[in-house]
Design a protein around this motif. Structure first.
Motif, PDB file in Angstrom:
ATOM      1  N   GLN A  75       0.817  -1.205   0.000  1.00  0.00           N
ATOM      2  CA  GLN A  75       0.000   0.000   0.000  1.00  0.00           C
ATOM      3  C   GLN A  75       0.850   1.254   0.000  1.00  0.00           C
ATOM      4  N   ILE A  76       1.904   1.227   0.853  1.00  0.00           N
ATOM      5  CA  ILE A  76       2.799   2.380   0.889  1.00  0.00           C
ATOM      6  C   ILE A  76       3.400   2.568  -0.495  1.00  0.00           C
ATOM      7  N   ASP A  77       3.775   1.457  -1.043  1.00  0.00           N
ATOM      8  CA  ASP A  77       4.347   1.469  -2.378  1.00  0.00           C
ATOM      9  C   ASP A  77       3.402   2.117  -3.380  1.00  0.00           C
ATOM     10  N   THR A  78       2.121   1.767  -3.283  1.00  0.00           N
ATOM     11  CA  THR A  78       1.136   2.297  -4.214  1.00  0.00           C
ATOM     12  C   THR A  78       1.018   3.808  -4.077  1.00  0.00           C
ATOM     13  N   ALA A  79       0.981   4.273  -2.809  1.00  0.00           N
ATOM     14  CA  ALA A  79       0.876   5.716  -2.588  1.00  0.00           C
ATOM     15  C   ALA A  79       2.101   6.419  -3.165  1.00  0.00           C
ATOM     16  N   HIS A  80       3.250   5.820  -2.954  1.00  0.00           N
ATOM     17  CA  HIS A  80       4.488   6.409  -3.451  1.00  0.00           C
ATOM     18  C   HIS A  80       4.486   6.444  -4.986  1.00  0.00           C
ATOM     19  N   THR A  81       4.057   5.340  -5.569  1.00  0.00           N
ATOM     20  CA  THR A  81       3.998   5.256  -7.028  1.00  0.00           C
ATOM     21  C   THR A  81       3.049   6.316  -7.590  1.00  0.00           C
ATOM     22  N   THR A  82       1.896   6.460  -6.942  1.00  0.00           N
ATOM     23  CA  THR A  82       0.916   7.453  -7.404  1.00  0.00           C
ATOM     24  C   THR A  82       1.497   8.857  -7.318  1.00  0.00           C
ATOM     25  N   ASN A  83       2.139   9.147  -6.174  1.00  0.00           N
ATOM     26  CA  ASN A  83       2.717  10.484  -6.014  1.00  0.00           C
ATOM     27  C   ASN A  83       3.825  10.757  -7.015  1.00  0.00           C
ATOM     28  N   ARG A  84       4.618   9.730  -7.266  1.00  0.00           N
ATOM     29  CA  ARG A  84       5.702   9.918  -8.225  1.00  0.00           C
ATOM     30  C   ARG A  84       5.120  10.271  -9.594  1.00  0.00           C
ATOM     31  N   ILE A  85       4.072   9.558  -9.971  1.00  0.00           N
ATOM     32  CA  ILE A  85       3.463   9.811 -11.275  1.00  0.00           C
ATOM     33  C   ILE A  85       2.912  11.239 -11.345  1.00  0.00           C
ATOM     34  N   THR A  86       2.170  11.653 -10.322  1.00  0.00           N
ATOM     35  CA  THR A  86       1.606  13.019 -10.388  1.00  0.00           C
ATOM     36  C   THR A  86       2.719  14.062 -10.457  1.00  0.00           C
ATOM     37  N   SER A  87       3.775  13.826  -9.712  1.00  0.00           N
ATOM     38  CA  SER A  87       4.856  14.816  -9.740  1.00  0.00           C
ATOM     39  C   SER A  87       5.554  14.836 -11.113  1.00  0.00           C
ATOM     40  N   LEU A  88       5.706  13.669 -11.719  1.00  0.00           N
ATOM     41  CA  LEU A  88       6.332  13.631 -13.055  1.00  0.00           C
ATOM     42  C   LEU A  88       5.442  14.303 -14.113  1.00  0.00           C
ATOM     43  N   VAL A  89       4.132  14.172 -13.943  1.00  0.00           N
ATOM     44  CA  VAL A  89       3.215  14.812 -14.896  1.00  0.00           C
ATOM     45  C   VAL A  89       3.356  16.328 -14.811  1.00  0.00           C
ATOM     46  N   ARG A  90       3.417  16.847 -13.581  1.00  0.00           N
ATOM     47  CA  ARG A  90       3.573  18.296 -13.411  1.00  0.00           C
ATOM     48  C   ARG A  90       4.898  18.774 -13.984  1.00  0.00           C
ATOM     49  N   LYS A  91       5.951  18.016 -13.674  1.00  0.00           N
ATOM     50  CA  LYS A  91       7.274  18.413 -14.189  1.00  0.00           C
ATOM     51  C   LYS A  91       7.282  18.456 -15.705  1.00  0.00           C
ATOM     52  N   ALA A  92       6.644  17.467 -16.326  1.00  0.00           N
ATOM     53  CA  ALA A  92       6.651  17.402 -17.792  1.00  0.00           C
ATOM     54  C   ALA A  92       5.882  18.566 -18.400  1.00  0.00           C
ATOM     55  N   ALA A  93       4.754  18.912 -17.790  1.00  0.00           N
ATOM     56  CA  ALA A  93       3.921  19.960 -18.383  1.00  0.00           C
ATOM     57  C   ALA A  93       4.463  21.357 -18.100  1.00  0.00           C
ATOM     58  N   LEU A  94       5.066  21.514 -16.916  1.00  0.00           N
ATOM     59  CA  LEU A  94       5.502  22.856 -16.528  1.00  0.00           C
ATOM     60  C   LEU A  94       6.987  23.083 -16.807  1.00  0.00           C
ATOM     61  N   GLY A  95       7.704  22.021 -17.161  1.00  0.00           N
ATOM     62  CA  GLY A  95       9.121  22.170 -17.477  1.00  0.00           C
ATOM     63  C   GLY A  95       9.302  22.605 -18.930  1.00  0.00           C
ATOM     64  N   ARG A  96      10.474  22.315 -19.462  1.00  0.00           N
ATOM     65  CA  ARG A  96      10.774  22.778 -20.818  1.00  0.00           C
ATOM     66  C   ARG A  96      10.044  21.936 -21.863  1.00  0.00           C
ATOM     67  N   LEU A  97       9.186  22.580 -22.629  1.00  0.00           N
ATOM     68  CA  LEU A  97       8.469  21.880 -23.693  1.00  0.00           C
ATOM     69  C   LEU A  97       9.304  21.935 -24.971  1.00  0.00           C
ATOM     70  N   THR A  98       8.998  21.067 -25.924  1.00  0.00           N
ATOM     71  CA  THR A  98       9.768  21.127 -27.191  1.00  0.00           C
ATOM     72  C   THR A  98       9.555  22.489 -27.849  1.00  0.00           C
ATOM     73  N   LEU A  99       8.340  23.012 -27.738  1.00  0.00           N
ATOM     74  CA  LEU A  99       8.064  24.395 -28.142  1.00  0.00           C
ATOM     75  C   LEU A  99       7.442  25.080 -26.928  1.00  0.00           C
ATOM     76  N   PRO A 100       8.174  26.047 -26.324  1.00  0.00           N
ATOM     77  CA  PRO A 100       7.630  26.685 -25.133  1.00  0.00           C
ATOM     78  C   PRO A 100       6.328  27.404 -25.466  1.00  0.00           C
ATOM     79  N   CYS A 101       5.328  27.266 -24.612  1.00  0.00           N
ATOM     80  CA  CYS A 101       4.052  27.952 -24.846  1.00  0.00           C
ATOM     81  C   CYS A 101       3.227  27.953 -23.571  1.00  0.00           C
ATOM     82  N   GLU A 102       2.132  28.681 -23.605  1.00  0.00           N
ATOM     83  CA  GLU A 102       1.167  28.644 -22.504  1.00  0.00           C
ATOM     84  C   GLU A 102       0.296  27.425 -22.720  1.00  0.00           C
ATOM     85  N   ILE A 103       0.189  26.560 -21.707  1.00  0.00           N
ATOM     86  CA  ILE A 103      -0.564  25.332 -21.952  1.00  0.00           C
ATOM     87  C   ILE A 103      -2.071  25.534 -21.798  1.00  0.00           C
TER      88      ILE A 103
END
Ligand code: GDP
Length: 393
Positions: A259-287
């Motif tokens: 269960q702990i693992d699952t929570a950690h996995t979920t959090n890791r995924i959400t954080s990676l999604v934010r990093k991908a969208a708010l970090g450097r895009l191939t073409l910088p733009c307002e999302i």
């Protein structure tokens, strides 16, 4: 998703060459065919992975294999004149086995800048498969003519493809590196992002996390509707369990640890999604205002979970205001990392493009002024002021 890739010009050829190498390295099965087209013989010879018989030299009668020297109008002309030769290479592709065409080109030069939109138009006329483009914008330090070429090519290329995915060299260049070394790294970044994205649609359904695997139709539907796209990416290294579960999970039989693992996995995924969208895009733009989006979570199956992906997908919906956000996973064993790739399709708030167009307009006006002025200066130099001398004939 199986693609027929065509690299036009030097940058296009090198990037497709790298895609072929990536495909071999990862066994992702996305490059069903690869063709390189150029007016410069030396550039074609420099490629390593595209088969020799799939390298097409165009414009030989006009430029004798020496390239068009950043003249993209000439690039477009010779592409039109020699389109049958390009078609000859495309004819050898089993088109019924590909999901789409992908035309790749740097937009700042001549051959690809002019030729890629011509080829896209031609392919769309002949085939029913979608024709996508990857267009590379020049660095801001490359100078006026490259910016002008890119702005004109961008306008034309977007019109001729089903979707133009853009990569901006300007936001990726690193100082203190040789241009070539810099490009090698940049090309690796390009290929990784698009390789994960398109590779996601190549996983067979019916595997371990079957229901939520991304299908190539989801990539196609996200790109459908046209316009301009950009891609975000973030990754994190993870420890991989050997298949069958580790010793610990066998002793504890899952339970609390899991269960702990699952929570950690979920959090890791959400954080990676934010990093991908708010970090450097191939073409910088307002999302915000993006029309459609696709989230792909790639990595070892035990590090992917539905809850994380669903949360990430919802977050993208909130950030973009889009009602069409798809998401799914791309299980890859032995990759040692979890990666999030976000395709934002139909972006319209892109200050970088407005800036490019502004600089291009200024460059165009300067070029016109300089031409007029130098005609006048030459006239003054060659003619004697009083018209006392007569030319021979
Ligand atoms: P062409 O051969 O006449 O189409 O022109 P090039 O492809 O040599 O250059 C066009 C533009 O692509 C340049 O202005 C650069 O911005 C860019 N470029 C050239 N080579 C590379 C490369 O290897 N990678 C990337 N990302 N961009 C490149």
């Amino acid at each position: 998703m199986k693609l027929a890739m065509i690299g036009f010009g030097q940058a296009g050829g090198k990037i497709v060459d790298k895609f072929v190498e990536y495909d071999k390295r990862h066994g992702s099965g996305i490059v069903r065919a690869a063709v390189a087209v150029n007016s410069a013989k030396a550039d074609l010879m420099g490629l390593e992975h595209i088969p020799q018989d799939q390298r097409v030299l165009i414009g030989q009668s006009r430029v004798k294999g020496h390239g068009v020297g950043a003249d993209n109008e000439l690039g477009a002309e010779i592409a039109e004149e020699d389109i049958d030769e390009v078609q000859g290479a495309v004819d050898s592709i089993p088109v019924h086995e590909v999901d789409a065409f992908l035309v790749v080109s740097g937009l700042g030069g001549g051959t690809g800048s002019g030729g890629a939109p011509v080829l896209a138009k031609h392919l769309k006329r002949i085939y029913t498969e979608p024709v996508y483009g990857i267009g590379v914008l020049p660095g801001g330090d490359e100078g006026g003519i490259y910016t002008l070429n890119a702005a004109r090519s961008f306008q034309t290329f977007v019109r001729e493809v089903d979707n133009l995915m853009v990569f901006d060299n300007d936001s990726w260049r690193k100082t203190g590196e040789s241009v070539q070394g810099g490009y090698d790294e940049i090309n690796e970044e390009i290929v990784t992002r698009f390789g994960v994205l398109f590779g996601a649609g190549e996983v067979e359904q019916g595997g371990e996390v079957a229901e939520s695997v991304v299908d190539s139709s989801e990539i196609i539907n996200t790109l459908a509707g046209g316009g301009v796209s950009t891609v975000g990416y973030a990754s994190e290294t993870v420890e991989e369990k050997s298949s069958g579960g580790g010793l610990l999970s066998r002793i504890t039989g899952g339970g609390e640890d899991e269960q702990i693992d699952t929570a950690h996995t979920t959090n890791r995924i959400t954080s990676l999604v934010r990093k991908a969208a708010l970090g450097r895009l191939t073409l910088p733009c307002e999302i915000e205002g993006t029309e459609r989006a696709l989230l792909v979570m790639a990595g070892p199956p035990e590090h992917l979970n539905r809850k994380g992906i669903e949360r990430g997908r919802k977050w993208i919906e909130e950030q973009t205001g889009s009602m069409e956000v798809r998401g799914g996973d791309y299980p890859i064993r032995n990759s040692g990392k979890v990666a999030s790739v976000i395709l934002l399709s139909g972006v319209t708030n892109v200050p970088r493009i407005k800036e490019l167009q502004q600089v291009a307009i200024e460059a165009q006006e300067n070029i016109d002024d300089i031409r007029q002025e130098s005609d006048q200066n030459l006239e003054n130099l060659v003619n004697d002021g009083e018209d006392e001398l007569e030319s021979l004939f």
